[in-house]
Design an enzyme around this catalytic site. Structure first.
Site, mmCIF file in Angstrom:
data_model
loop_
_atom_site.group_PDB
_atom_site.id
_atom_site.type_symbol
_atom_site.label_atom_id
_atom_site.label_comp_id
_atom_site.label_asym_id
_atom_site.label_seq_id
_atom_site.Cartn_x
_atom_site.Cartn_y
_atom_site.Cartn_z
ATOM 1 N N VAL A 8 19.129 20.088 -48.897
ATOM 2 C CA VAL A 8 18.879 18.732 -48.409
ATOM 3 C C VAL A 8 17.485 18.266 -48.814
ATOM 4 O O VAL A 8 17.287 17.102 -49.175
ATOM 5 C CB VAL A 8 19.093 18.640 -46.877
ATOM 6 N N CYS A 9 16.510 19.178 -48.807
ATOM 7 C CA CYS A 9 15.151 18.811 -49.218
ATOM 8 C C CYS A 9 15.135 18.387 -50.682
ATOM 9 O O CYS A 9 14.503 17.389 -51.043
ATOM 10 C CB CYS A 9 14.188 19.979 -48.993
ATOM 11 N N THR A 10 15.841 19.118 -51.503
ATOM 12 C CA THR A 10 15.895 18.784 -52.924
ATOM 13 C C THR A 10 16.590 17.443 -53.129
ATOM 14 O O THR A 10 16.124 16.604 -53.905
ATOM 15 C CB THR A 10 16.594 19.907 -53.709
#
Length: 155
Positions: free
Chosen positions: A45-47
Site C-alpha cells: 500500500v505504501c508503494t
C-alpha cells in the site's frame, strides 16, 4: 498534545536519502508542503500511495506545493526505495520516531512492531500552520488526495 487544523507546528530536520538534513522550513519555502507519513518502505500500500504521488507531481508543482514522505526506515533503506520506484520527491527518515510522535502519527503496535508511523497526510503552509490533516488508523487506506488538492487549490 493532539494536533488540529490551524495549529502551528515546530520546525524539524530529518535525513533525506543522501543522509543530509532537510528542515521542514526548507521544504515549505514560500508556499506549502504536503507531508505524507507512511508505515514501511517496500510494502504494497505504501508503494501504491507513493508511486501515485510520483505520477501526480506536476499537479502538486502547479499548486505550488512541495511533497515529502516520512517513515521510520533508515535513510539507506529509503535511498534504495526511492531508486527502485523512481520517486521524484524527498523521502525522509524519522528513524528515532520523534517527528512521527510530534504529529501524533505512531502506532503503539503494528504487526508486532512498536513505533511504526501511521499513514497520514498534512498540508503545512508557510506560517508553519496545519491547513489539512488526515491520520488513518487503517494502514490499508490511502489519504484523500482529492481533499488535499482541494485545500491546495483553495476549493
Amino acid at each position: 498534545m493532539t494536533l488540529k487544523t490551524g495549529d502551528t507546528v515546530e520546525d524539524f530536520s530529518l535525513q533525506n536519502t543522501e543522509g543530509k538534513p532537510v528542515a521542514l522550513s526548507e521544504l515549505i519555502g514560500e508556499d506549502r508542503v504536503v507531508l505524507l507519513f507512511f508505515p514501511l518502505a517496500f510494502s504494497g500500500v505504501c508503494t501504491e500511495e507513493l508511486c501515485s504521488t510520483r505520477d501526480n507531481m506536476k499537479m502538486f508543482n502547479s499548486l505550488n506545493a512541495n511533497v515529502a514522505a516520512i517513515s521510520a526506515d533508515s535513510f539507506f533503506t529509503l535511498r534504495e526505495y526511492k531508486k527502485v520506484n523512481n520517486l521524484n520527491f524527498e523521502l525522509l527518515s524519522d528513524f528515532n520516531k520523534e517527528v512521527s510522535a510530534q504529529f501524533n502519527s505512531l502506532y503503539e503496535e503494528y504487526f508486532g512492531m512498536k513505533g511504526v508511523p501511521k499513514r497520514s497526510a498534512f498540508v503545512i503552509n508557510s506560517n508553519m500552520q496545519i491547513e489539512h490533516m488526515e491520520i488513518l488508523e487503517d494502514s490499508d487506506r490511502i489519504p484523500d488526495f482529492q481533499e488535499i488538492i482541494n485545500v491546495l487549490s483553495g476549493s
